[in-house]
Design a protein around this motif. Structure first.
Motif, short mmCIF file in Angstrom:
data_model
loop_
_atom_site.label_atom_id
_atom_site.label_comp_id
_atom_site.label_asym_id
_atom_site.label_seq_id
_atom_site.Cartn_x
_atom_site.Cartn_y
_atom_site.Cartn_z
N CYS C 410 -17.29 -5.47 -52.61
CA CYS C 410 -16.55 -4.63 -53.56
C CYS C 410 -16.53 -5.29 -54.94
N MET C 411 -16.23 -6.60 -54.87
CA MET C 411 -16.06 -7.27 -56.14
C MET C 411 -17.40 -7.57 -56.80
N TYR C 412 -18.40 -7.92 -56.02
CA TYR C 412 -19.67 -8.20 -56.71
C TYR C 412 -20.28 -6.91 -57.23
N THR C 413 -20.01 -5.79 -56.55
CA THR C 413 -20.49 -4.52 -57.04
C THR C 413 -19.83 -4.20 -58.38
N ALA C 414 -18.53 -4.40 -58.43
CA ALA C 414 -17.82 -4.15 -59.68
C ALA C 414 -18.39 -5.03 -60.80
N LYS C 415 -18.65 -6.29 -60.42
CA LYS C 415 -19.19 -7.22 -61.40
C LYS C 415 -20.58 -6.76 -61.85
N ARG C 421 -23.44 -2.21 -67.33
CA ARG C 421 -22.84 -1.58 -68.50
C ARG C 421 -23.04 -2.46 -69.74
N GLU C 422 -22.90 -3.76 -69.54
CA GLU C 422 -23.03 -4.68 -70.66
C GLU C 422 -24.45 -4.67 -71.21
N LYS C 423 -25.40 -4.65 -70.28
CA LYS C 423 -26.80 -4.75 -70.70
C LYS C 423 -27.40 -3.40 -71.04
N LEU C 424 -26.94 -2.35 -70.37
CA LEU C 424 -27.48 -1.02 -70.62
C LEU C 424 -26.31 -0.09 -70.94
N ILE C 429 -23.71 5.04 -64.48
CA ILE C 429 -23.50 4.11 -63.34
C ILE C 429 -22.55 4.76 -62.35
N THR C 430 -23.00 4.86 -61.14
CA THR C 430 -22.17 5.46 -60.09
C THR C 430 -22.04 4.46 -58.93
N VAL C 431 -20.84 4.34 -58.44
CA VAL C 431 -20.61 3.47 -57.29
C VAL C 431 -20.08 4.32 -56.13
N PHE C 432 -20.78 4.29 -54.99
CA PHE C 432 -20.27 4.96 -53.80
C PHE C 432 -19.53 3.94 -52.93
N TYR C 433 -18.32 4.27 -52.62
CA TYR C 433 -17.52 3.29 -51.87
C TYR C 433 -16.72 3.97 -50.76
N ILE C 434 -16.29 3.19 -49.83
CA ILE C 434 -15.40 3.74 -48.79
C ILE C 434 -13.95 3.49 -49.20
N ASP C 435 -13.62 2.20 -49.35
CA ASP C 435 -12.36 1.82 -50.00
C ASP C 435 -12.75 0.66 -50.89
N VAL C 436 -12.02 0.48 -51.95
CA VAL C 436 -12.28 -0.72 -52.74
C VAL C 436 -11.23 -1.74 -52.39
N ARG C 437 -11.72 -2.88 -51.99
CA ARG C 437 -10.80 -3.94 -51.58
C ARG C 437 -10.81 -5.01 -52.66
N ALA C 438 -9.76 -5.02 -53.41
CA ALA C 438 -9.68 -5.95 -54.54
C ALA C 438 -8.42 -6.78 -54.36
N LYS C 452 -12.71 1.35 -66.09
CA LYS C 452 -12.50 1.91 -67.43
C LYS C 452 -13.75 1.83 -68.29
N GLU C 453 -14.79 1.17 -67.79
CA GLU C 453 -16.01 1.01 -68.59
C GLU C 453 -16.96 2.17 -68.35
N GLY C 454 -16.42 3.28 -67.92
CA GLY C 454 -17.26 4.46 -67.74
C GLY C 454 -18.13 4.39 -66.52
N ILE C 455 -17.66 3.69 -65.57
CA ILE C 455 -18.39 3.61 -64.31
C ILE C 455 -17.74 4.57 -63.33
N ILE C 456 -18.58 5.40 -62.74
CA ILE C 456 -18.03 6.43 -61.88
C ILE C 456 -17.90 5.90 -60.46
N TYR C 457 -16.72 5.82 -59.96
CA TYR C 457 -16.48 5.44 -58.57
C TYR C 457 -16.31 6.70 -57.76
N ARG C 458 -17.18 6.91 -56.81
CA ARG C 458 -17.04 8.11 -55.98
C ARG C 458 -16.78 7.66 -54.55
N ARG C 459 -15.72 8.17 -54.07
CA ARG C 459 -15.36 7.77 -52.70
C ARG C 459 -16.21 8.55 -51.72
N GLY C 460 -16.95 7.82 -50.93
CA GLY C 460 -17.82 8.50 -49.96
C GLY C 460 -19.01 7.64 -49.65
#
Lengths: 279, 140, 658, 325, 340
Positions: C410-415, C421-424, C429-438, C452-460
């Motif tokens: 979860c965390m390395y994906t976020a990273k 986002r930083e480089k491009l 950017i879309t992230v498919f996740y089940i739950d985010v464990r942070a 908040k950096e415009g990354i779309i987290y979609r649960r599924g």
């Protein structure tokens, strides 16, 4: 019909540690529950009784008190189920007694003779009543010599009594231990060697020996060396016993039953018998 | 069989899993029948099948042995080793006519308090149904 | 019978006394054979409770103590201590568990009372047969072995070495560093992995107490805590490490230069047959890949091996042979790490089929400034417009048998999303996740920031990845919206989880067990997370289960501390509840030997009645007291202290009486 | 075939002639149908040895039966080997003994004799109650008997011991010398046991309880067993006392259960226990039951390979456990 | 004493009468094993058999017998004796086994009286049944017995085909007869003759013989240290068959058993062939190997017992030979002794 398998009920009145260790020895004094039993329970030196605990069983133990003592005394080495059970007992615990059994020493036949008692370890137990018997009738006997040894000072049975006996003038006490210990002024070495050193004369004498089998073997050999005849040598044999009354079979030595015909045998008889082991 | 027959069951639990599982059932206050009395051993591998026979002879109506799940033995292999012994003594006892319910084995982990309860309940009920041990019990 | 047993029944406040009739139980207990006193107290474990017991031990001359209270797993140690303080051998204690296994689980008072009485009588029966035991002590060799040179192994080694003890650090690869060396930035602080790791690697190299054994494998472990004998296979590097100065001329000369997939680069970059895994490698010495090197494989490489010719210090030695070295050590830290979940086991994600489906680790190399693309996110030479991350690949997946959460994805994906986002800045950017464990320190904050950096987290969970034209299509179901959807993308990053690494024979050599997730089993999941069932062997890092860097480091220091204790004390105590042999009865069949999971029993020759006979002999230190040998012995010659046949039978007898 | 007696005697004579052989264990004819174990120490002794279907005794028991008196200090060990005749089943006992380190291979000279099955002599004694001198020769599926001069033939299957009618190992599996021609092996089946397994606990106990009640605890089944060779049997011990000496159904049953269980994965099926039982208790059936289970569940057979580890000290993670909760 | 005759078809009536008033033990066959069991139906009793597998000694000297009961390990509860048993008849005793009782009487009756055996003995009427088909290992005639030996028995029946010839041998037998007098007719002289000639005929069937008891007793006295014993006993497996199935073996063990807090002292058959029999708790064993044990058993029977009680403790029933799993042939061994 009287039932010889039913034991007398008794109570342990006194327990003394003789030696400690894996095969510790304790001396027990026993009192019968019924006084009528006490009155009728007479016995000779060298006789035995089945000492028991209900639930554990019985063991044939040499009685080391005298019939006219006001107590009944046994010394027990911790070995099997019953003796371990006895060692677990405390004063006031119930015990059972059957007996007295066995022939005992023919002490009255020995009157007028020198008596040499040679004991090792717990073998002192059957000799104890002989000493006291003779001491009680001192004039009827000749010289009384006790040669007794154990592995170490702490293994000497009846230590206190022995030291008392040593003070007596009309009794020669020769003690030994197998290995040297600080403060020990008596003989160091095995009992058979001490016997040679004491060198009793076979003339008009009776030698009685009790102790571990290996000791008996060498004591007898040395007695013969000293000129004792087979008839002058007595020992006790210790076979496994269950009934104590010549029925159950296991204590037989040839056609003799150690429980009935023994435990005391003269070497003259014993030497012709098969597979006996002394105790 | 008397209506009031309460089976006397001896259970041998391994220290690391099943005993802990039974403790957990306790901590969680999960209630179960009081017929089972536990003897703790370090590992089900310690269980000599002769103990099972002896328990049935000495007055138990049933015996339960419980250990760690296979592969989870604290001593790596104890339960695997034990499993063969249990299988065979069970077969042998059944062959001479001792009801299979008399001797049960379960794997209960330290986290399975609920399972422990279920096992106890099942074992107790099964033995209650078949009644007192007769084949091996010593006569008084 | 001598009455030398004291029975103490605990009320545990009302925990026990509410259900068990304490008075009745005490009365019954006082009538049991050998019982001198049966007393009750509100809290036996309290100071006054213990004092009561100690006083009785002294005044009544108790030889055995029976405590009827909670589980022995709770307070056996406590009451052993009590006995010891009263100069009674601590092993003359037996507990009856009348709380967890009686008062807390039964409701009917009379039945619970009867059961409590039965349990106590069984304990008394056993207690009367207990024997005092003494704990044996053995000397400890003041050196440790650390297996694995990743961050955990490095940390453990440094901690042990700093404490003043010798350390052998064994690493199977040519360099230490492990997976951490491959990472770009680390979450949530985004500091450069190499920047924080490489100084530590150098510390290891320089530490006077550490002997670094790279390109080595542990092949066998004998002995026991304090006295392990370990055999290590030193694989030939074909380079004399004392001569090699790391100049790299050989690698430049190698005919296969740039033609072999680099393990360090996770296959994203290439190397030659003679190589260092990465420029900051420790030790910085070259290694010839014997499976690839033309000379080693075919005996021929041009006219003569170019590398050899290029090497100034004449360090290259094709005659080098494998060596076995033996180490004697006191304790072992296992830090063998993890493997990345093999993404091809989820064929629906097309890892094998499409080069633009990559794993998280591959992304790290892609993103790393020292990586093959010098930190540019480029796939097939192009910067992707759309990037999809799929989480939980190989984790939380019952079908694969990986039910566990890998904890880092979860965390390395976020990273990684953040890095994209930083480089491009314009990428979708879309992230498919089940739950985010942070769950970690600063994790939730970081996740929040990334979202908040415009990354779309979609649960599924994404169900499939396939190609449509130039684009990859990720099919998924958004479980929040409850709708199926397809996302077009140029790059799919699979957040691959962590799996146990196959360490081969090492597992058996160390007698390690595995939990159901196949990671090594700790002695206790909560209270002994660094210990194993083998005394003197400790776990650090991901070999025990997935961990992030701080957790790995923390556990590594913990394992080091554990490993230091015996080294520092110089002695270890051996649990006396172990097996012993009656030499008069043993017939030397050896069934106990094959039964023993610890190889703690061997045959020795003794003389019995003048004849030489072989009998079993238990090594006190190796024996862990499971008792499996006891149950295997047909003649009853081998017994377990405190759990002898006789003792257990006495318990059975007591419980049989209704 | 006809030469078997000569072959046996020759084999024994050669063995006994060896300096390193203490004696040859074989069989010698006794009164009537009886054949006794015999310790041949000289060439002359070997003349008394025979082999016939009457030679039921498994001689391997004598390898572990010796009770040695303490060796005098200066005395040297007698390191000579024991030569013994083994039939197929007996040879498995030897293998199992070696596997269990009960005896070592180099202490033995093994004279193997293929065996077509041995006879339940009680059946013959019932037919010829007054027989004095008997010769028995195996003629294929028949037994040719010469009883006090009169000859006749009896089909073997009528009189074979139960274990022999299903013998899988008629030929010795381990030997130094093989004497005689190899025999055809039969297929083992556990039909009887499978059928019995189907019965209800009550039916089973009715059968076994009745049998065990009869046991007089003479321990012949244990004492004759080549694989019951502990120096001190736990069943004789008083502390702990696994069984009481009282003879009653409970103790007898426990005795048989423990005896059988101690042979789990060790019993090689020589059937001596059953043959020895004077009370006609089919104790071997219990051993066969476990033998069947051990084979079916663990594909294990004892007494085949001297390197084999004991059944109960090993496991497979996938071992059956369908009865476990 | 007087002899009577019992028609064959009324034989069962005799058994019925016995069952009604006493405990009747009779030979019963199950799974080819013949032993004496308490019978409730006359049809269960065997009349035609060679000899039982298990001798009837266990009825008077049970394999396991409670000597007394007690409560736990406390004597306060006192000692409780087992209840009195019913009058007993043992029917169908072969003369050899009948003689065995006479032999065993000596051990239980010398010096201390064994009340358990002796009281049972007094309460039990032993009804013998002459041997008609001796087994191949019978050698009773060498031991002063025979197919119609009367020693030890109270009555002896002999099968004369259509009728049984009954001899009353003791007062106890006489009393039992009188209770059932109606069933019996007085025997004729011809019956007696027929019986005697039958006995001779049966006797002639006995093929195996050993030297006389006196010779054996003397010879064994000379062979005490002979190496013969070692060679012979090598084959012995040390099991208890020969002693447990011997009608004269009488050794026993005594053990205390506590079950559920209730105790009893029990005696049970023991065998001198067992190592534990003489094993001291100390580990010392006066008869450490099978050589000494085997030898002791034979010496006990043919030397020690006659030395003590003037009677050989063997009746020649041949069971020890027949059931020995190692086929140690006692008769051969005794014959061998004669040859040394």
């Amino acid at each position: 019909m009287e039932n010889p398998y039913i034991p007398y009920l008794a109570v342990i009145t006194d327990i003394r540690d003789e030696t400690v260790g894996e095969r510790a020895i304790k001396t027990f004094r026993i009192a019968f529950q019924e006084s009528s039993v006490s009155k009728n329970f007479t016995y000779q030196p060298g006789q035995c009784a089945m000492l028991g605990i209900l639930g554990k069983g019985e063991s044939m133990i040499s009685i080391n008190s005298l019939a006219n003592d006001d107590y009944l005394q046994f010394s027990v080495m911790k070995m099997g189920k019953v003796t371990s059970g006895l060692h677990e007992c405390e004063v006031g615990d119930a015990a059972t007694v059957r007996g007295p059994y066995g022939n005992g020493f023919p002490v009255d036949d020995w009157k007028g003779k020198d008596i040499i008692l040679i004991g090792g370890g717990i073998g002192q137990a059957p000799l104890r009543p002989v000493i006291n018997y003779v001491l009680n009738r001192r004039k009827q006997y000749g010289k009384l010599t006790l040669i007794y040894g154990a592995r170490a000072v702490s293994d000497l049975c009846f230590r206190k009594e022995l030291l008392e006996l040593k003070k007596l003038k009309h009794l020669n006490v020769h003690l030994s231990i197998d290995k040297k210990e600080d403060g020990w002024k008596e003989f160091v070495g095995f009992v058979p060697d001490n016997l040679l050193k004491v060198h009793p004369s076979p003339k008009n004498a009776i030698a009685v020996t009790c102790g571990p089998p290996i000791m008996i073997k060498f004591v007898i050999a040395n007695l013969l060396k000293l000129g004792f005849s087979d008839e002058q040598i007595f020992t006790t044999i210790e076979n496994r016993m269950k009934c104590g009354i010549g029925k159950c079979g296991r204590c037989n030595v040839d056609n003799l039953y150690a429980c009935k015909d023994g435990p005391v045998f003269s070497y003259a008889i014993l030497k012709n018998l098969l597979n006996w082991s002394s105790g | 069989m008397s209506e009031n027959f309460e089976p006397n069951i001896v259970a041998f639990l391994c220290n690391w899993c099943s005993y802990a599982g039974a403790d957990l059932a306790g901590t969680a206050r999960i209630s179960y029948p009081p017929n089972v009395k536990v003897i703790r051993v370090m590992c089900s591998g310690r269980m000599n099948p002769s103990f099972v026979i002896n328990a049935l002879q000495q007055g138990a109506d049933g015996v339960l042995i419980s250990g760690c799940h296979p592969g989870e033995c604290h001593y790596m292999e104890g339960n695997y080793i034990a499993r063969r012994r249990f299988t065979l003594i069970k077969k042998l006892m059944e062959y001479i006519g001792i009801e299979p319910e008399r001797f049960r084995v379960s794997w209960v982990s330290a986290s399975e308090g609920e399972k422990f309860k279920n096992v106890i309940a099942e074992v107790t009920e099964d033995i209650r149904k078949i009644g007192q041990m007769k084949q091996l019990k010593r006569e008084v | 019978m001598r009455k030398k047993i004291g029975v103490y029944v605990c009320h545990c406040g009302v925990n026990i006394s509410a259900t068990v009739d304490i008075e009745k139980v005490c009365k019954l207990a006082s009538g049991l054979p050998g019982v001198a006193a049966a007393k009750d107290y509100t809290y036996l474990c309290s100071d006054p409770g213990q004092e009561l017991i100690k006083k009785d031990i002294k005044e009544l001359g108790l030889e055995k103590v029976v405590i009827a209270a909670c589980s022995p797993r709770m307070h056996e140690q406590t009451f052993r201590g009590t006995c010891e303080e009263a100069e009674l051998n601590p092993y003359c204690l037996e507990m009856a568990n009348i709380r967890e296994q009686c008062s807390w689980v039964h409701k009917e008072k009379d039945k619970a009372t009867r059961k409590a009485a039965a349990l106590i009588s069984a304990s008394v029966a056993k207690a009367s047969l207990l024997e005092p035991l003494s704990e044996k002590e053995v000397d400890v060799i003041p050196k440790a072995l650390v297996i694995g040179g990743g961050i955990s192994g490095i940390q453990s080694s440094l901690d042990i070495a700093d404490a003043g003890f010798g350390v052998y650090l064994v690493e199977k690869d040519p360099s230490i560093g492990g997976h951490m060396a491959q990472l770009d930035k680390t979450f949530p602080t985004l500091d450069c992995s190499a920047c924080i790791l490489t100084p530590k690697m150098v510390d290891v190299y320089r530490h006077p107490n550490i002997e670094l054994l790279t390109y080595c494998e542990v092949i066998s472990v004998d002995g026991f805590i304090g006295n392990f004998k370990v055999k290590v296979r030193k694989k030939p590097r074909y380079v004399n490490i004392n001569k090699c100065n790391g100049c790299g001329a050989c690698a430049e000369a190698c005919l296969l230069k740039g033609r072999i997939a680099s393990e360090f680069e996770a296959g994203m970059g290439k190397r030659g047959a003679i190589y260092v895994p990465f420029p900051q490698a420790v030790p910085l010495v070259y290694t010839i890949d014997s499976e690839k090197c033309l000379f080693l494989r075919k005996g021929k490489c041009g006219k003569s091996p170019a590398c050899k010719a290029a090497c100034g210090p004449e360090a290259i030695d094709f005659e080098q042979k494998e060596e076995i070295i033996e180490l004697e050590i006191g304790t072992i830290v296992v830090a063998t790490g993890f493997d990345v979940f093999p993404a091809k086991e989820k064929p629906e994600y097309g890892y094998d089929a499409y080069s633009n489906v990559i794993t998280g680790l591959e992304f790290e190399r892609l993103s790393s400034a020292s990586g093959p693309t010098f930190g540019k996110i480029k796939i097939g030479g192009k910067e992707p417009e759309d990037v999809v991350f799929i989480q939980c690949v190989g984790s939380r997946d019952k079908e694969l048998g990986n039910e566990y959460c890998s904890r880092v994805c979860c965390m390395y994906t976020a990273k990684q999303a953040h890095l994209v986002r930083e480089k491009l800045p314009n990428a979708n950017i879309t992230v498919f996740y089940i739950d985010v464990r942070a769950f970690g320190k600063g994790f939730e904050e970081f996740y929040d920031r990334v979202k908040k950096e415009g990354i779309i987290y979609r649960r599924g969970n994404a169900s499939e990845v396939y190609r449509r034209g130039e684009k990859l299509i990720v099919r998924a179901e958004d479980t929040l919206l409850g709708e199926a959807l397809e996302v077009e993308t140029d790059l799919v990053v699979l957040s691959t989880g962590l799996v146990q690494r196959d360490v081969g024979e090492l597992k058996n050599a160390l007698r390690l067990s595995q939990s159901s997730d196949r990671f090594f089993l700790e002695a206790h999941p909560k209270l002994r997370p660094m210990d194993t069932a083998t005394a003197g062997v400790y776990l650090a890092g991901c070999c025990q289960g997935p961990k992030d860097i701080p957790d790995s480091v923390a556990q590594a220091s913990g394992a080091a501390a554990k490993a230091i204790v015996p080294l520092a004390t110089g002695k270890v105590k051996i649990d006396p509840i172990i097996s012993f042999v009656d030499e008069n009865i043993c017939r030397g069949c050896g069934i106990c030997i094959t039964t023993c999971p610890y190889d703690a029993i061997e045959l020795k020759e003794i003389t019995r009645d003048g004849y030489p006979v072989e009998v079993a002999f238990v090594n006190d230190v190796l024996c862990k007291g499971c008792g499996a040998c006891v149950a295997s012995c047909l003649s009853g010659a081998i017994q377990q202290r405190s759990f002898t046949d006789e003792q257990i039978l006495s318990q059975i007898t007591a419980l049989g009486v209704e | 075939m006809r030469n078997i007696q000569k072959i046996i005697k020759d084999g024994a004579r050669k063995a006994v002639a060896r300096d390193d052989v203490k004696y040859v264990l074989g069989w010698t004819p006794g009164y009537g149908f009886r054949v006794s174990p015999f310790f041949a120490r000289t060439a002359e002794d070997t003349e008394r040895l025979i082999f016939s279907p009457l030679c039921a005794n498994n001689l391997t028991i004598y390898l572990t039966l010796q009770e040695k008196l303490p060796l005098p200090k200066a005395a040297a060990l007698d390191k000579r080997k024991i030569a013994l005749f083994v039939k197929g089943c007996d040879s498995r006992a030897v293998i199992q003994l070696i596997a269990e380190r009960g005896i070592s291979r180099d202490e033995l000279v093994i004279l193997g004799v293929p065996c077509g099955g041995v006879i339940d002599i009680s059946k013959l004694e019932a037919k010829f109650p007054q027989a004095i001198k008997v010769e028995a020769v195996e003629e294929g599926e028949k037994l040719s008997l010469k009883v006090d001069g009169k000859s006749q033939e009896i089909p073997k299957e009528d009189i074979l011991l139960k274990k022999c009618s299903l013998c899988e190992y008629p030929n010795p599996l381990i030997y130094d010398v093989l004497l005689g021609e190899e025999k055809q092996k039969k297929t083992k089946d556990y039909q009887g046991i499978s059928t019995f397994e189907e019965k209800s606990p009550n039916e089973k106990w009715t059968y076994w309880g009745d049998k065990f009640a009869r046991c007089i605890r003479c321990y012949a089944c244990r004492n004759i067993c080549p694989l019951c060779y502990c120096d001190s049997c736990i069943l004789d011990k008083l502390s702990p006392q696994w069984i009481r000496r009282s003879v009653n159904l409970s103790e007898n049953t426990v005795f048989q259960l423990l005896r059988t269980f101690h042979l789990t994965g060790r019993c090689i099926g020589c059937g001596e226990c059953e043959r020895a039982c004077p009370m006609g208790i089919p104790v071997g059936e219990l051993n066969r039951k476990l033998e069947k289970d051990v084979r079916e569940l663990f594909a294990y057979e004892p007494g085949i390979d001297i390197e084999e580890k004991s059944l109960l000290s090993q496991f497979k993670p996938e071992d059956s456990e369908d009865f476990i909760l | 004493m007087t002899a009577f005759s019992l028609p064959r078809n009324e034989a069962d009536d005799f058994l019925v009468a016995l069952i009604e008033k006493q405990s009747l033990f009779a030979p019963v066959e199950k799974d080819s094993i013949i032993s004496y069991q308490l019978v409730a139906n006359p049809g269960d009793a065997l009349w035609n058999f060679s000899n039982s597998t298990v001798p009837p000694k266990g009825i008077l000297f049970p394999q396991t017998e409670t000597l007394f009961k007690f409560t736990g390990s406390e004597v306060s509860g006192g000692i409780e004796l087992p209840p009195q048993e019913k009058e007993t008849v043992i029917f169908g005793i072969r003369p050899c086994d009948g003689r065995a009782f006479k032999i065993v009487d000596h051990i239980f009756g010398w010096d201390y009286q064994d009340p358990y055996y002796l009281e049972r003995r007094a309460r039990t009427v032993l009804v013998g049944l002459s041997c008609y088909e001796p087994a191949s290992n019978c050698f009773c005639t060498s031991l002063n017995g025979g197919p119609s030996s009367k020693e030890g028995l109270d009555m002896l029946l002999t099968d004369l085909g259509d009728r049984y010839y009954l001899e009353v041998l003791t007062d106890k037998g006489g009393k039992l007869l009188n209770k059932n007098r109606k069933l019996f007719a007085l025997a004729l002289d011809s019956d007696t003759k027929e019986k005697n000639s039958l006995s001779k005929k049966v006797e002639s069937k006995l093929k195996r013989k050993v030297m006389s008891c006196d010779e054996l007793q003397k010879k064994m006295g000379d062979l005490k240290e002979h190496k013969f014993w070692e060679e012979t006993s090598l084959r012995c497996l040390g099991c208890g068959i020969c002693t447990y199935l011997c009608p004269t073996c009488h050794c026993f063990d005594m053990q205390d058993e506590v079950t559920d807090g209730k105790g009893r002292r029990v005696r049970m058959w023991d065998s001198c062939m067992f190592r534990e029999y003489t094993l001291h708790a100390s580990g010392e064993n006066p008869r450490p190997t099978r050589v000494e044990r085997f030898k002791n058993r034979l010496y006990h029977k043919y030397k020690y017992y006659p030395d003590s009680f003037k009677i050989t403790a063997c009746v020649g029933c041949g069971r020890c030979t027949r059931y020995c799993p190692a086929n140690l042939d006692l008769i051969d061994i005794l014959t061998e002794i004669g040859k040394i």
